[in-house]
Design an enzyme around this catalytic site. Structure first.
Site, PDB file in Angstrom:
ATOM      1  N   GLU A 278      15.009  -6.612  10.550  1.00 28.98           N
ATOM      2  CA  GLU A 278      15.683  -7.898  10.800  1.00 28.98           C
ATOM      3  C   GLU A 278      17.089  -7.887  10.215  1.00 28.98           C
ATOM      4  O   GLU A 278      18.026  -8.444  10.794  1.00 28.98           O
ATOM      5  CB  GLU A 278      14.883  -9.063  10.196  1.00 28.98           C
ATOM      6  N   TRP A 281      19.218  -6.147  12.599  1.00 24.99           N
ATOM      7  CA  TRP A 281      19.606  -7.059  13.704  1.00 24.99           C
ATOM      8  C   TRP A 281      20.860  -7.837  13.301  1.00 24.99           C
ATOM      9  O   TRP A 281      21.763  -8.056  14.104  1.00 24.99           O
ATOM     10  CB  TRP A 281      18.498  -8.083  13.983  1.00 24.99           C
ATOM     11  N   TRP A 310      24.253 -23.684  35.769  1.00 21.42           N
ATOM     12  CA  TRP A 310      23.498 -24.461  34.785  1.00 21.42           C
ATOM     13  C   TRP A 310      23.415 -25.902  35.260  1.00 21.42           C
ATOM     14  O   TRP A 310      24.318 -26.396  35.935  1.00 21.42           O
ATOM     15  CB  TRP A 310      24.185 -24.386  33.419  1.00 21.42           C
ATOM     16  N   ASN A 345      12.282 -18.536  12.881  1.00 26.66           N
ATOM     17  CA  ASN A 345      12.826 -17.664  13.932  1.00 26.66           C
ATOM     18  C   ASN A 345      12.031 -17.734  15.237  1.00 26.66           C
ATOM     19  O   ASN A 345      12.612 -17.820  16.319  1.00 26.66           O
ATOM     20  CB  ASN A 345      12.884 -16.216  13.446  1.00 26.66           C
ATOM     21  N   TRP A 363      23.275 -22.587  27.721  1.00 23.04           N
ATOM     22  CA  TRP A 363      22.895 -22.175  26.364  1.00 23.04           C
ATOM     23  C   TRP A 363      23.967 -22.549  25.342  1.00 23.04           C
ATOM     24  O   TRP A 363      23.680 -22.737  24.166  1.00 23.04           O
ATOM     25  CB  TRP A 363      22.614 -20.667  26.322  1.00 23.04           C
ATOM     26  N   TRP A 386      21.034 -16.922  20.919  1.00 20.79           N
ATOM     27  CA  TRP A 386      21.084 -17.793  22.100  1.00 20.79           C
ATOM     28  C   TRP A 386      21.250 -16.986  23.382  1.00 20.79           C
ATOM     29  O   TRP A 386      20.600 -17.248  24.395  1.00 20.79           O
ATOM     30  CB  TRP A 386      22.212 -18.836  21.963  1.00 20.79           C
TER      31      TRP A 386
HETATM   32  P1  FAD Z   1      13.805 -13.280   7.568  1.00 23.73           P
HETATM   33  O1  FAD Z   1      12.793 -13.110   8.635  1.00 23.73           O
HETATM   34  O2  FAD Z   1      13.349 -13.225   6.175  1.00 23.73           O
HETATM   35  O3  FAD Z   1      14.913 -12.143   7.814  1.00 23.73           O
HETATM   36  C1  FAD Z   1      15.803 -11.716   6.781  1.00 23.73           C
HETATM   37  C2  FAD Z   1      17.228 -11.861   7.206  1.00 23.73           C
HETATM   38  O4  FAD Z   1      17.509 -11.022   8.320  1.00 23.73           O
HETATM   39  C3  FAD Z   1      17.608 -13.255   7.651  1.00 23.73           C
HETATM   40  O5  FAD Z   1      17.881 -14.093   6.549  1.00 23.73           O
HETATM   41  C4  FAD Z   1      18.823 -12.984   8.516  1.00 23.73           C
HETATM   42  O6  FAD Z   1      19.976 -12.774   7.740  1.00 23.73           O
HETATM   43  C5  FAD Z   1      18.442 -11.669   9.178  1.00 23.73           C
HETATM   44  N1  FAD Z   1      17.793 -11.914  10.473  1.00 23.73           N
HETATM   45  C6  FAD Z   1      16.494 -12.179  10.703  1.00 23.73           C
HETATM   46  N2  FAD Z   1      16.252 -12.287  12.025  1.00 23.73           N
HETATM   47  C7  FAD Z   1      17.432 -12.105  12.645  1.00 23.73           C
HETATM   48  C8  FAD Z   1      17.827 -12.097  14.001  1.00 23.73           C
HETATM   49  N3  FAD Z   1      16.964 -12.293  15.004  1.00 23.73           N
HETATM   50  N4  FAD Z   1      19.127 -11.905  14.271  1.00 23.73           N
HETATM   51  C9  FAD Z   1      20.019 -11.691  13.293  1.00 23.73           C
HETATM   52  N5  FAD Z   1      19.705 -11.686  11.982  1.00 23.73           N
HETATM   53  C10 FAD Z   1      18.427 -11.880  11.665  1.00 23.73           C
HETATM   54  N6  FAD Z   1      20.313 -16.399  11.888  1.00 23.73           N
HETATM   55  C11 FAD Z   1      21.288 -16.827  11.078  1.00 23.73           C
HETATM   56  O7  FAD Z   1      21.425 -16.313   9.960  1.00 23.73           O
HETATM   57  N7  FAD Z   1      22.162 -17.806  11.475  1.00 23.73           N
HETATM   58  C12 FAD Z   1      22.064 -18.411  12.689  1.00 23.73           C
HETATM   59  O8  FAD Z   1      22.880 -19.282  13.010  1.00 23.73           O
HETATM   60  C13 FAD Z   1      21.006 -18.001  13.557  1.00 23.73           C
HETATM   61  N8  FAD Z   1      20.823 -18.602  14.759  1.00 23.73           N
HETATM   62  C14 FAD Z   1      19.812 -18.164  15.591  1.00 23.73           C
HETATM   63  C15 FAD Z   1      19.662 -18.752  16.866  1.00 23.73           C
HETATM   64  C16 FAD Z   1      18.665 -18.302  17.742  1.00 23.73           C
HETATM   65  C17 FAD Z   1      18.530 -18.956  19.098  1.00 23.73           C
HETATM   66  C18 FAD Z   1      17.794 -17.277  17.334  1.00 23.73           C
HETATM   67  C19 FAD Z   1      16.713 -16.790  18.258  1.00 23.73           C
HETATM   68  C20 FAD Z   1      17.940 -16.695  16.083  1.00 23.73           C
HETATM   69  C21 FAD Z   1      18.939 -17.117  15.210  1.00 23.73           C
HETATM   70  N9  FAD Z   1      19.095 -16.543  13.918  1.00 23.73           N
HETATM   71  C22 FAD Z   1      20.131 -16.965  13.103  1.00 23.73           C
HETATM   72  C23 FAD Z   1      18.270 -15.398  13.491  1.00 23.73           C
HETATM   73  C24 FAD Z   1      16.985 -15.790  12.734  1.00 23.73           C
HETATM   74  O9  FAD Z   1      16.287 -16.790  13.420  1.00 23.73           O
HETATM   75  C25 FAD Z   1      17.264 -16.275  11.309  1.00 23.73           C
HETATM   76  O10 FAD Z   1      18.120 -15.363  10.648  1.00 23.73           O
HETATM   77  C26 FAD Z   1      15.970 -16.364  10.500  1.00 23.73           C
HETATM   78  O11 FAD Z   1      15.082 -17.254  11.124  1.00 23.73           O
HETATM   79  C27 FAD Z   1      16.274 -16.824   9.102  1.00 23.73           C
HETATM   80  O12 FAD Z   1      15.102 -16.963   8.368  1.00 23.73           O
HETATM   81  P2  FAD Z   1      14.761 -15.985   7.157  1.00 23.73           P
HETATM   82  O13 FAD Z   1      15.908 -15.902   6.229  1.00 23.73           O
HETATM   83  O14 FAD Z   1      13.449 -16.427   6.591  1.00 23.73           O
HETATM   84  O15 FAD Z   1      14.613 -14.601   7.912  1.00 23.73           O
END
Ligand code: FAD
Length: 468
Positions: A278, A281, A310, A345, A363, A386
Site C-alpha cells: 500500500e 501504491w 457524464w 479504503n 468523478w 478516483w
Molecule cells: P493503510 O491501509 O494502513 O495503508 C498505509 C498507507 O499507505 C496509507 O496511510 C496511505 O498513505 C498509503 N495507501 C494505502 N492505500 C493506498 C492507495 N490505494 N493509494 C495510495 N496510497 C495508499 N489516500 C490518501 O492518503 N489521501 C487521499 O486523499 C486518498 N483518497 C482516496 C480516494 C479514493 C477514491 C480511493 C479509492 C483511495 C484514496 N486514498 C487516499 C487511498 C486509501 O484509501 C487511503 O490511503 C487509506 O484508506 C488510508 O487509511 P490507512 O492510513 O489506514 O491506510
C-alpha cells in the site's frame, strides 16, 4: 557559519527530514512555513485538512524550538507569492542557502521551479531534495524509458531496484546555539471559517505519529492482510493524515516493518508485506502525477475517456454526498466521511464507483467532495483512487467491472456492523436485512429507497463506456 533556510511544506517533522538534515550540516538553521490558504482552498482542501495542517505546523514549531531552530511564518495566500516571500526572508537574515523537500503535483512543482529561478537570479543557492519517495520520479522507468502506468510492474521494479541507502532514516539535527531571530507566532494563525469535525482522532506532531505507527505494528499489522477490507474492524493503520503531511516519513514506516519482519519488505509476514504494498501504491501515484501532468489539470489519464458523457444530476450528487442513496453501505460510508473526515479504503472504492458508475456522475465532482472532507486529503492518491474507480486512470478497473454495492456490503460488512454504526435507523434490523432493507419497511425506518436500480445503472454505465 552562514545561516541556512529550510522551507517546510508537506514534510512537517524534524526527524528523517532530508532538507533539514542537509541544511544543519552546513550551518545554523532558520525554518519557514508559508501558509497558502487561498491556494489550498482552490485545490479543494476543506476545514478538516487545513485544521490538521495548522495543528501539525504548531507541533512542528515545538519540535524545532527544542532544537533552537526558529520557525518563521508568512501568510502568502497563493503559491505565486512564495518566491518573493522567501527572498525577503533570505535578504533580511543574510541566508546562505535555501533547502526544501520536493513535491510532485503540477502547481507545487511550478511554484518550486519559480523559487529556484528567483534564487538563482538573486545569486543565492537553493536545493530541492527528493524526500517523500524512495525513487525520484523519472528514475524508475519501464524498459521503454517511460513512466509506469500500471502498478504491478512498477512495484516489481521498485522492490528490485531498491537499495538500503534509500531507506536510511536520518536523525533530527542536534540542538544548535540560540539564534537572535524572533519567532513569529504560529499560535496566532487565523481561525478557520468552518469547524473541523474530528480533532481528537489525529493528535498532531511527530511523536503522536510515531506512537501511532508503533501501535499499528504491535496490534494490527500482522493481521492487516486478513482485516484490511472490513470497515467494521480497526484493521488498517489510519496513518494517512500523518503520511499526507509528512509528519511521518515513508522510510520510518519501512524501517518499522523491517524491524518486525527479519529485515524484509517483500517476503515474510503476509500482513506486513501487504501493508508495504500500500505504501508503494502511495509512491506510484506520486510518480504518475509527475510523469503525466495532465492528471493535475483535471484531465483523465486515459485520454479517450475525455469524451465520456457524464450525467448532470445534482439531485443524485446531493443524495450521494448526504448518504441518502438507499444503498446502506454507500450511505454509511458517506456519513463516516462527513462525520469523521476519514473513510475506510474499501468504502472509498465502493462509494467512488457508485458515483462514477451507478450515477454516471463526473468523478471530478466526487474527487473534490472527498478532498473537501478528508483529513488525509492528498492530490496524488485521491486522484489516483478516483480515476481507478471511474475507469479513466492508470491501472483503471476495467469499465465493465462495476461493484455491486449490496454484494460488497455482504462480503465486507457481513454482520452489518458498520452499517448499524453509521445508519442507526437500520440498526434494529436483523444483520442480513441491513444490506438491502425490505421495501415495505422503508417508510417506517425513514430510509430512502434505492435511487437507482443496480442492474439498470450498470447497463447505462456499460453503454456510456462502449460508446467511446
Ligand atoms: P493503510 O491501509 O494502513 O495503508 C498505509 C498507507 O499507505 C496509507 O496511510 C496511505 O498513505 C498509503 N495507501 C494505502 N492505500 C493506498 C492507495 N490505494 N493509494 C495510495 N496510497 C495508499 N489516500 C490518501 O492518503 N489521501 C487521499 O486523499 C486518498 N483518497 C482516496 C480516494 C479514493 C477514491 C480511493 C479509492 C483511495 C484514496 N486514498 C487516499 C487511498 C486509501 O484509501 C487511503 O490511503 C487509506 O484508506 C488510508 O487509511 P490507512 O492510513 O489506514 O491506510
Amino acid at each position: 557559519m552562514a545561516l541556512q533556510l529550510v522551507w517546510f511544506r508537506t514534510d512537517l517533522r524534524t526527524f528523517d527530514h532530508s532538507a533539514l538534515a542537509a541544511a544543519a550540516e552546513k550551518g545554523p538553521v532558520v525554518a519557514v512555513f508559508l501558509r497558502s490558504v487561498e491556494q489550498w482552498r482552490e485545490h479543494g482542501h476543506g476545514a478538516n485538512k487545513i485544521d490538521f495542517w495548522h495543528r501539525s505546523v504548531r507541533a512542528l514549531k515545538e519540535s524545532l524550538n527544542a532544537l533552537n531552530i526558529p520557525l518563521l511564518h508568512r501568510d502568502i495566500g497563493r503559491y505565486d507569492q512564495a518566491a518573493e516571500a522567501l527572498l525577503e526572508i533570505a535578504r533580511e537574515h543574510g541566508i546562505e542557502r535555501l533547502h526544501f523537500n520536493r513535491q510532485y503535483p503540477l502547481n507545487e512543482h511550478r511554484r518550486d521551479a519559480q523559487v529556484l529561478e528567483a534564487f538563482k537570479h538573486e545569486g543565492i543557492p537553493a536545493h530541492g531534495y527528493h524526500d517523500a519517495v524512495a525513487f525520484a520520479p523519472g528514475t524508475l522507468l519501464t524498459g521503454k524509458n517511460e513512466y509506469y502506468s500500471v502498478f504491478t510492474p512498477f512495484s516489481k521494479a521498485w522492490h528490485k531496484n531498491l537499495k538500503d541507502s534509500q531507506l536510511h532514516v536520518l536523525d533530527a539535527p542536534k540542538k544548535q546555539a540560540e539564534l537572535s531571530i524572533g519567532n513569529n507566532s504560529i499560535a496566532a494563525l487565523p481561525e478557520l471559517d468552518q469547524t473541523p469535525v474530528n480533532q481528537k482522532a489525529w493528535p498532531a506532531g511527530e511523536d503522536a505519529a510515531s506512537d501511532a505507527l508503533a501501535r499499528f505494528l504491535q496490534k494490527r499489522a500482522k493481521r492487516y492482510n486478513e482485516q484490511r477490507d472490513f470497515p467494521a474492524v480497526a484493521g488498517t493503520s489510519e496513518l494517512s493524515p500523518y503520511l499526507a503531511l509528512g509528519v511521518l516519513s515513508y522510510r520510518q514506516c519501512m524501517q518499522a516493518v523491517m524491524s518486525h519482519n527479519s529485515g524484509h519488505l517483500a517476503d515474510g509476514d503476509k500482513g506486513l508485506t501487504t501493508w508495504v504494498n500500500e505504501l508503494v501504491w502511495r509512491e506510484f501515484y506520486q510518480h504518475v502525477v509527475f510523469g503525466f501532468p495532465r492528471v493535475s489539470r483535471h484531465e483523465p489519464f486515459q485520454e479517450h475517456t475525455k469524451a465520456l458523457e457524464w450525467r448532470d444530476d445534482d439531485e443524485g450528487f446531493k443524495a450521494w454526498c448526504e448518504g441518502r442513496t438507499g444503498y446502506p453501505i454507500v450511505d454509511a460510508a458517506m456519513r463516516q466521511l462527513v462525520n469523521t473526515g476519514w473513510m475506510h479504503n474499501r468504502l472509498r472504492m465502493v462509494t467512488a464507483m457508485f458515483l462514477s458508475k451507478h450515477l454516471l456522475i463526473d468523478w471530478r465532482r466526487g474527487e473534490r467532495f472527498f478532498l473537501e472532507h478528508l483529513v488525509d486529503g492528498e492530490f496524488c492518491s485521491n486522484n489516483g483512487g478516483w480515476q481507478w474507480a471511474a475507469s479513466t486512470g492508470t491501472d483503471a478497473a476495467p469499465y465493465f467491472r462495476i461493484f455491486n454495492p449490496t454484494t460488497q456490503s455482504t462480503r465486507f460488512d457481513p454482520d452489518g456492523e458498520f452499517i448499524a454504526e453509521w445508519l442507526p435507523e437500520l440498526s434494529e434490523l436483523p444483520a442480513k436485512a441491513r444490506h438491502a432493507p425490505p421495501n415495505d419497511m422503508l417508510t417506517k425506518l425513514d430510509y430512502p429507497e434505492p435511487i437507482v436500480d443496480h442492474k439498470a445503472a450498470r447497463q447505462r454505465a456499460l453503454e456510456a463506456f462502449k460508446a467511446l
